[in-house]
Design a protein around this motif. Structure first.
Motif, PDB file in Angstrom:
ATOM      1  N   LEU A   1      38.204  81.215 -87.755  1.00  0.00           N
ATOM      2  CA  LEU A   1      36.995  81.820 -87.206  1.00  0.00           C
ATOM      3  C   LEU A   1      36.807  81.236 -85.809  1.00  0.00           C
ATOM      4  O   LEU A   1      36.589  80.036 -85.654  1.00  0.00           O
ATOM      5  CB  LEU A   1      35.790  81.518 -88.086  1.00  0.00           C
ATOM      6  CG  LEU A   1      34.435  82.056 -87.593  1.00  0.00           C
ATOM      7  CD1 LEU A   1      34.460  83.580 -87.480  1.00  0.00           C
ATOM      8  CD2 LEU A   1      33.304  81.599 -88.513  1.00  0.00           C
ATOM      9  N   VAL A   2      36.921  82.092 -84.800  1.00  0.00           N
ATOM     10  CA  VAL A   2      36.809  81.657 -83.408  1.00  0.00           C
ATOM     11  C   VAL A   2      35.512  82.205 -82.831  1.00  0.00           C
ATOM     12  O   VAL A   2      35.285  83.423 -82.846  1.00  0.00           O
ATOM     13  CB  VAL A   2      38.005  82.142 -82.559  1.00  0.00           C
ATOM     14  CG1 VAL A   2      37.907  81.586 -81.137  1.00  0.00           C
ATOM     15  CG2 VAL A   2      39.326  81.725 -83.206  1.00  0.00           C
ATOM     16  N   ILE A   3      34.684  81.305 -82.341  1.00  0.00           N
ATOM     17  CA  ILE A   3      33.367  81.699 -81.840  1.00  0.00           C
ATOM     18  C   ILE A   3      33.215  81.304 -80.376  1.00  0.00           C
ATOM     19  O   ILE A   3      33.513  80.170 -79.987  1.00  0.00           O
ATOM     20  CB  ILE A   3      32.245  81.049 -82.677  1.00  0.00           C
ATOM     21  CG1 ILE A   3      32.285  81.593 -84.104  1.00  0.00           C
ATOM     22  CG2 ILE A   3      30.871  81.291 -82.047  1.00  0.00           C
ATOM     23  CD1 ILE A   3      31.277  80.960 -85.029  1.00  0.00           C
ATOM     24  N   GLY A   4      32.775  82.259 -79.574  1.00  0.00           N
ATOM     25  CA  GLY A   4      32.381  81.970 -78.205  1.00  0.00           C
ATOM     26  C   GLY A   4      30.884  82.125 -78.102  1.00  0.00           C
ATOM     27  O   GLY A   4      30.326  83.113 -78.590  1.00  0.00           O
ATOM     28  N   MET A   5      30.226  81.146 -77.513  1.00  0.00           N
ATOM     29  CA  MET A   5      28.769  81.256 -77.417  1.00  0.00           C
ATOM     30  C   MET A   5      28.279  80.672 -76.106  1.00  0.00           C
ATOM     31  O   MET A   5      28.797  79.678 -75.605  1.00  0.00           O
ATOM     32  CB  MET A   5      28.091  80.564 -78.596  1.00  0.00           C
ATOM     33  CG  MET A   5      28.336  79.079 -78.720  1.00  0.00           C
ATOM     34  SD  MET A   5      27.468  78.421 -80.166  1.00  0.00           S
ATOM     35  CE  MET A   5      27.763  76.662 -79.937  1.00  0.00           C
ATOM     36  N   GLU A   6      27.307  81.335 -75.545  1.00  0.00           N
ATOM     37  CA  GLU A   6      26.692  80.862 -74.307  1.00  0.00           C
ATOM     38  C   GLU A   6      25.260  81.368 -74.258  1.00  0.00           C
ATOM     39  O   GLU A   6      25.021  82.587 -74.213  1.00  0.00           O
ATOM     40  CB  GLU A   6      27.478  81.361 -73.096  1.00  0.00           C
ATOM     41  CG  GLU A   6      27.284  80.518 -71.859  1.00  0.00           C
ATOM     42  CD  GLU A   6      27.934  79.141 -71.978  1.00  0.00           C
ATOM     43  OE1 GLU A   6      27.233  78.142 -71.706  1.00  0.00           O
ATOM     44  OE2 GLU A   6      29.119  79.063 -72.368  1.00  0.00           O
ATOM     45  N   MET A   7      24.333  80.454 -74.296  1.00  0.00           N
ATOM     46  CA  MET A   7      22.925  80.783 -74.130  1.00  0.00           C
ATOM     47  C   MET A   7      22.460  80.271 -72.769  1.00  0.00           C
ATOM     48  O   MET A   7      23.185  79.572 -72.082  1.00  0.00           O
ATOM     49  CB  MET A   7      22.080  80.170 -75.249  1.00  0.00           C
ATOM     50  CG  MET A   7      22.221  80.880 -76.586  1.00  0.00           C
ATOM     51  SD  MET A   7      23.689  80.384 -77.521  1.00  0.00           S
ATOM     52  CE  MET A   7      23.093  78.902 -78.304  1.00  0.00           C
ATOM     53  N   TYR A   8      21.251  80.635 -72.416  1.00  0.00           N
ATOM     54  CA  TYR A   8      20.718  80.225 -71.123  1.00  0.00           C
ATOM     55  C   TYR A   8      20.652  78.703 -71.023  1.00  0.00           C
ATOM     56  O   TYR A   8      20.116  78.029 -71.907  1.00  0.00           O
ATOM     57  CB  TYR A   8      19.329  80.824 -70.907  1.00  0.00           C
ATOM     58  CG  TYR A   8      18.642  80.316 -69.666  1.00  0.00           C
ATOM     59  CD1 TYR A   8      19.117  80.658 -68.399  1.00  0.00           C
ATOM     60  CD2 TYR A   8      17.540  79.479 -69.758  1.00  0.00           C
ATOM     61  CE1 TYR A   8      18.502  80.185 -67.256  1.00  0.00           C
ATOM     62  CE2 TYR A   8      16.909  79.004 -68.618  1.00  0.00           C
ATOM     63  CZ  TYR A   8      17.391  79.362 -67.366  1.00  0.00           C
ATOM     64  OH  TYR A   8      16.778  78.879 -66.229  1.00  0.00           O
ATOM     65  N   ALA A   9      21.205  78.167 -69.936  1.00  0.00           N
ATOM     66  CA  ALA A   9      21.164  76.731 -69.664  1.00  0.00           C
ATOM     67  C   ALA A   9      20.658  76.539 -68.243  1.00  0.00           C
ATOM     68  O   ALA A   9      21.324  76.945 -67.280  1.00  0.00           O
ATOM     69  CB  ALA A   9      22.548  76.107 -69.825  1.00  0.00           C
ATOM     70  N   PRO A  10      19.475  75.966 -68.060  1.00  0.00           N
ATOM     71  CA  PRO A  10      18.890  75.839 -66.728  1.00  0.00           C
ATOM     72  C   PRO A  10      19.812  75.150 -65.717  1.00  0.00           C
ATOM     73  O   PRO A  10      19.882  75.569 -64.560  1.00  0.00           O
ATOM     74  CB  PRO A  10      17.628  74.999 -66.978  1.00  0.00           C
ATOM     75  CG  PRO A  10      17.268  75.285 -68.400  1.00  0.00           C
ATOM     76  CD  PRO A  10      18.573  75.454 -69.107  1.00  0.00           C
ATOM     77  N   LEU A  11      20.522  74.117 -66.161  1.00  0.00           N
ATOM     78  CA  LEU A  11      21.361  73.381 -65.216  1.00  0.00           C
ATOM     79  C   LEU A  11      22.511  74.247 -64.702  1.00  0.00           C
ATOM     80  O   LEU A  11      22.893  74.168 -63.532  1.00  0.00           O
ATOM     81  CB  LEU A  11      21.899  72.104 -65.868  1.00  0.00           C
ATOM     82  CG  LEU A  11      22.396  71.024 -64.903  1.00  0.00           C
ATOM     83  CD1 LEU A  11      21.293  70.587 -63.969  1.00  0.00           C
ATOM     84  CD2 LEU A  11      22.928  69.825 -65.690  1.00  0.00           C
TER      85      LEU A  11
END
Length: 305
Positions: free
Chosen positions: A94-104
């Motif tokens: 199971l390969v997951i890519g994830m990116e949520m908002y990161a202020p920096l």
């Protein structure tokens, strides 16, 4: 596909993301003067935490790897997952890519003047940079003898170049190197390639380097397209999210056009697909090039239905 508990325990987990929790370093720093209450325990706390939650929830094998290599994070995760499947260390991945908002991250791209004011226009003469996106995407893999599919991962390569602290060599030498290596590993020649899913960030340097790199590999311009105008640049998630999007398009019978392309860049010469092209099968190269010079390329094949 439905898996029982016996099959799930033979599934490894691979997670790639760039900077979801990078901003948590700020409270640690400013809290040194005693003016701010430490709030790390109330926030997300990294890929290892997410991995443990997923393992527990689905009953997966405790074996897991997390990747943080900027924009190539989830593509590197996928390349390693495929290698471990081939080596029969696991039966499923199971390969997951994830990116949520990161202020920096947002502030960093602003400081480098890489954000476009209105739209992403990859390879266009007047391209102005990228727009950040958010994504959580998941890809499930297995070996052919475990579960058959019309899609096949043929091979991939990940290499680093040290031209600069931030990016790749604009002459495309590093990009050509990783594309050629991925093709060699996959036992594919450039003439076998049906199309290229370009990284296509719409920054001046990145697009120039990518075209120059492809020119070192392909004697003639291949069909190529960028998916970032549709979903933004999803950073560490783009390897998996853009692979899935391109697979869905091809399953529907077409290669997608690249939106917002209006004026050819005379310096680049090559230009992406400006209209959808009929395509139901073939061999496809997927480019991902990361901040700091980490480059990865995957090669996948779709069999005719």
């Amino acid at each position: 596909m439905s898996l029982d508990s016996e099959a799930l325990i033979r599934c490894g987990l691979f997670i790639g993301n760039a900077a979801n929790d990078l901003s948590l370093s700020i409270p640690l720093g400013v809290n040194q003067d005693g003016q701010q209450i430490e709030n790390i325990s109330q926030e997300r706390i990294g890929n290892g935490y997410y991995a443990q939650q997923l393992i527990t929830h689905f009953g997966l094998n405790p074996f897991t790897l997390t990747y943080n290599t900027a924009c190539t994070s989830s593509s590197n995760a996928l390349i390693d997952a495929a290698a471990m499947l081939e080596g029969k260390l696991i039966d499923y991945a199971l390969v997951i890519g994830m990116e949520m908002y990161a202020p920096l991250s947002f502030e960093g791209f602003i400081s480098m003047q890489l954000l476009a004011p209105h739209a992403i226009s990859p390879f266009d003469r007047d391209r102005q940079g990228l727009i950040l996106g958010e994504s959580i995407s998941a890809l499930f893999l297995s070996r052919e003898e475990v579960a058959s599919s019309t899609w096949h991962f043929l091979g991939g390569s990940s290499r680093c170049e040290t031209h600069s602290v931030t990016g790749v060599n604009p002459d495309g030498n590093g990009i050509a190197d990783v594309i050629n290596n991925a093709l060699n590993i996959s036992h594919i020649t450039p003439s076998d390639v049906t199309a290229v899913k370009a990284h296509g960030t719409a920054s001046q340097l990145s697009d120039r380097a990518e075209i120059n790199g492809m020119k070192r590999v392909f004697t003639e311009q291949p069909d190529f397209f960028s998916l970032k105008p549709y979903i933004g640049h999803t950073l560490g998630s783009c390897g998996v999210s853009e692979l899935l999007l391109s697979m869905e398009c091809i399953d529907e019978g077409f290669l997608p056009r690249t939106p917002n392309f209006k004026e050819p860049d005379q310096e680049l010469e090559w230009q992406p697909l400006m209209s959808n092209r009929r395509c139901e099968s073939g061999i496809f190269v997927h480019n991902c090039f990361g901040f700091g010079g980490n480059n990865s390329v995957m090669v996948v094949k779709k069999e005719p239905s």
